[in-house]
Design an enzyme around this catalytic site. Structure first.
Site, PDB file in Angstrom:
ATOM      1  N   GLU A   1      39.366 -31.685 -16.781  1.00 54.70           N
ATOM      2  CA  GLU A   1      38.425 -31.696 -15.653  1.00 54.70           C
ATOM      3  C   GLU A   1      39.195 -31.376 -14.374  1.00 54.70           C
ATOM      4  OE1 GLU A   1      35.141 -31.222 -15.970  1.00 54.70           O
ATOM      5  OE2 GLU A   1      34.942 -33.097 -17.072  1.00 54.70           O
ATOM      6  N   HIS A   2      38.599 -30.525 -13.546  1.00 49.49           N
ATOM      7  CA  HIS A   2      39.230 -30.068 -12.298  1.00 49.49           C
ATOM      8  C   HIS A   2      40.547 -29.338 -12.559  1.00 49.49           C
ATOM      9  CE1 HIS A   2      36.446 -31.732  -9.297  1.00 49.49           C
ATOM     10  NE2 HIS A   2      36.223 -32.673 -10.199  1.00 49.49           N
ATOM     11  N   THR A   3      40.662 -28.783 -13.729  1.00 50.94           N
ATOM     12  CA  THR A   3      41.850 -27.981 -14.051  1.00 50.94           C
ATOM     13  C   THR A   3      41.543 -26.492 -13.936  1.00 50.94           C
ATOM     14  OG1 THR A   3      41.152 -28.285 -16.336  1.00 50.94           O
ATOM     15  CG2 THR A   3      43.014 -29.615 -15.598  1.00 50.94           C
TER      16      THR A   3
ATOM     17  N   GLY B   1      21.777 -32.044 -11.520  1.00 49.82           N
ATOM     18  CA  GLY B   1      22.712 -32.955 -10.855  1.00 49.82           C
ATOM     19  C   GLY B   1      23.361 -33.944 -11.800  1.00 49.82           C
TER      20      GLY B   1
ATOM     21  N   SER C   1      23.118 -25.442 -12.996  1.00 44.92           N
ATOM     22  CA  SER C   1      23.169 -24.237 -12.167  1.00 44.92           C
ATOM     23  C   SER C   1      23.831 -23.086 -12.918  1.00 44.92           C
ATOM     24  CB  SER C   1      23.826 -24.498 -10.814  1.00 44.92           C
ATOM     25  OG  SER C   1      25.089 -25.051 -10.978  1.00 44.92           O
TER      26      SER C   1
ATOM     27  N   GLU D   1      27.620 -18.806  -7.358  1.00 40.12           N
ATOM     28  CA  GLU D   1      27.805 -20.219  -6.987  1.00 40.12           C
ATOM     29  C   GLU D   1      28.651 -20.309  -5.698  1.00 40.12           C
ATOM     30  OE1 GLU D   1      26.581 -22.563  -9.386  1.00 40.12           O
ATOM     31  OE2 GLU D   1      27.038 -24.224  -8.054  1.00 40.12           O
TER      32      GLU D   1
ATOM     33  N   ASP E   1      32.155 -23.667 -16.205  1.00 38.26           N
ATOM     34  CA  ASP E   1      30.745 -23.886 -16.540  1.00 38.26           C
ATOM     35  C   ASP E   1      30.074 -22.590 -16.983  1.00 38.26           C
ATOM     36  OD1 ASP E   1      31.448 -26.298 -15.553  1.00 38.26           O
ATOM     37  OD2 ASP E   1      30.259 -26.169 -13.724  1.00 38.26           O
TER      38      ASP E   1
ATOM     39  N   TYR F   1      34.564 -31.508  -3.437  1.00 37.75           N
ATOM     40  CA  TYR F   1      35.038 -30.536  -4.435  1.00 37.75           C
ATOM     41  C   TYR F   1      35.921 -29.494  -3.746  1.00 37.75           C
ATOM     42  CZ  TYR F   1      34.965 -27.305  -8.365  1.00 37.75           C
ATOM     43  OH  TYR F   1      35.328 -26.491  -9.410  1.00 37.75           O
TER      44      TYR F   1
END
Ligand code: GLA
Length: 386
Positions: free
Chosen positions: A32-34, A118, A124, A156, A168, A218
Site C-alpha cells: 500500500e502506498h508503494t 469511498g 473511481s 484521476e 487501481d 495523499y
C-alpha cells in the site's frame, strides 16, 4: 449485476441498442502506498463492478445518465474542462483517452455499479477503466490495455485532483479470475499469482467513513517520499526513488532526516520488503505467515505512514485475538474505507456479526461487510435484451 436495468434505461432514453462495457473494483493484498514510489503492489479485481451501456449519437455532445443517482448531464466535445461531480470522470476519460490517440465522437451512456463509493475499493478506477474500455471499442480505437490504464490514471490526476499511482487502474483493467497481480510499478511488468485461500475468505469491513483529509494527505505523502529521496540521494546518488532503497540502507538515515519524513520513507521501504515475503508465503500456501505480513502492513500504515484513522484501527484491533482471522489491515489510500481480512471460511458469518456489533458498540457506527471473490478485469460485450 443490474445490466438489464442499465440497458432498459438506455433504450428508454436513447432509443437504440448499446454496447456494454464493465470494469471491476479491486482489493489489494499487500503493498500500500508503494505504487507511486515505483515499488510493488499485489492487487486483484473483484466481483463488484461499474457497468456502462454506450452508443454513438452522431453529434458533438456526450449525454450521460448516472442510474444510481438518477441524474443526467451533458458536455460538448470541443469544450472539456474539469468541473465538479461525477460528470468530471466521464470528461476526464474522454479527454485523456483522446491524448492517447482515441478520436472522440459524441456518445450516449447510462452507467451504474455496485462498487461501494469511498470504500477504498477503487470505484473511481472502475468508472474510468470501464468507460475507457467501452470507448476504445465504440470508436474502433487501438488503445492497448496499458494505454487505457494510463489514460484512466491521468484522468484521476487531472480531473479528480488526486495524484494516484497506477495500482487501481491496472488491477481494474488487467484483473483475472482467481489471480492476484504482482505488479512492478516502475517497469509495469506483471505476473499473475494464484491466491489459493481454500477454506478461507477475503472479507472487507467497511468503516462507512471517508475522512476529508484523504486526497490532500495523499498528495502530501507523495511529496514527503520525494523529500526523503532527496536526502538519500546525497549519499547514494544512484537512487531514483524509494524502490531502490533497501531496509538496511534506510536505517542509516535514522536521525539523519526529519523524523516524519524518515517514518514515511521507512514504511514504504519495509512494505516493499513485506510484499516480497508475502508473495513467497502465498506461493507456498502459507496463509499464516501471509497473514502476519498483512498485519505488519497495517502497523506501518497506521504508525509510520499515518494514513489510518480511529475507525480502521478499531476494526483491525478487534481481530487481533480472533483465531479465525489470519490477517487484517486497512486497504487503499486510507483515512476511511475498508479493512481487508483473511478469515477462516466456517467462521465468516460469526466474524461479520461480531465485528458489526463491536463497531456499533465501540464506534457508534454501522459497519458493512463484503465477502469478495476475485473476478475478471475490464471488458466489453454486446448488449443483452432488456
Ligand atoms: C489509492 C491510489 C493508489 C494507491 C493506493 C494506496 O487507492 O489510487 O494508486 O496509491 O491509494 O496504495
Amino acid at each position: 449485476m443490474q445490466t438489464t436495468a442499465i440497458v432498459a434505461k438506455f433504450e428508454e432514453l436513447f432509443k437504440k441498442e448499446p454496447l456494454i462495457s464493465r470494469a471491476p473494483g479491486r482489493v489489494n493484498i499487500i503493498g500500500e502506498h508503494t505504487d507511486y514510489n515505483d515499488g510493488f503492489v499485489l492487487p486483484a479485481s473483484v466481483d463488484k463492478e461499474m457497468v456502462f451501456a454506450i452508443a454513438l449519437n452522431g453529434t458533438d455532445t456526450v449525454n450521460a445518465f448516472a442510474l444510481d443517482l438518477n441524474e443526467q448531464d451533458s458536455f460538448k466535445l470541443d469544450s472539456i474542462v474539469p468541473t465538479e461531480g461525477w460528470i468530471n470522470y466521464i470528461k476526464g476519460v474522454v479527454a485523456e483517452t483522446a491524448k492517447k490517440g482515441l478520436e472522440p465522437q459524441g456518445f450516449d451512456v447510462v452507467f451504474a455499479g455496485d462498487v461501494p463509493l469511498g470504500a477504498g475499493m477503487s470505484s473511481s478506477a472502475a468508472l474510468e477503466c470501464g468507460l475507457a474500455t467501452g470507448l476504445n471499442k465504440l470508436f474502433n480505437g487501438d488503445l492497448s490495455k496499458l494505454d487505457i490504464v494510463l489514460a484512466s490514471q491521468m484522468s484521476e490526476h487531472n480531473y479528480a485532483g488526486v495524484k494516484c499511482g497506477i495500482m487501481d487502474q491496472f488491477a481494474s483493467t488487467y484483473g483475472q479470475t482467481n489471480k492476484v497481480i504482482k505488479l512492478d510499478c516502475r517497469t509495469k511488468e506483471y505476473e499473475y499469482h494464484t491466491l489459493d485461500i481454500t477454506g478461507h475468505k477475503l472479507v472487507l469491513c467497511n468503516t462507512n467513513v471517508t475522512h476529508s483529509l484523504a486526497s490532500s494527505e495523499y498528495n502530501t505523502r507523495r511529496e514527503q517520499c520525494e523529500a526523503g529521496v532527496e536526502v538519500i540521494k546525497k549519499k547514494y546518488p544512484e537512487i531514483i526513488n524509494l524502490r531502490d532503497v533497501t531496509v538496511e540502507m534506510m536505517k542509516e538515515f535514522e536521525g539523519e532526516m526529519d523524523q516524519v519524513i524518515y517514518n514515511r520513507c521507512s514504511y514504504v521501504v519495509e512494505e516493499n520488503d513485506r510484499l516480497e515475503k508475502a508473495c513467497e508465503f502465498m506461493d507456498k500456501g502459507d496463509l499464516v505467515n501471509l497473514g502476519k505480513m498483512i498485519y505488519g502492513s497495517h502497523e506501518g500504515l497506521s504508525k509510520k505512514y499515518e494514513v489510518s484513522c480511529p475507525e480502521l484501527d478499531f476494526l483491525v484491533e478487534q481481530t487481533l485475538d480472533d483465531d479465525s482471522v489470519l490477517g487484517a489491515r486497512m486497504m487503499g489510500g486510507g483515512f476511511g474505507g475498508c479493512t481487508i481480512n483473511l478469515v477462516k471460511e466456517d467462521a465468516v458469518d460469526a466474524f461479520i456479526d461480531r465485528m458489526t456489533k463491536a463497531y456499533k458498540d465501540g464506534m457508534g457506527k454501522d459497519m458493512l461487510a463484503y465477502v469478495v471473490v476475485i473476478g475478471p478485469g475490464a471488458r466489453t460485450e454486446e448488449a443483452v435484451e432488456a
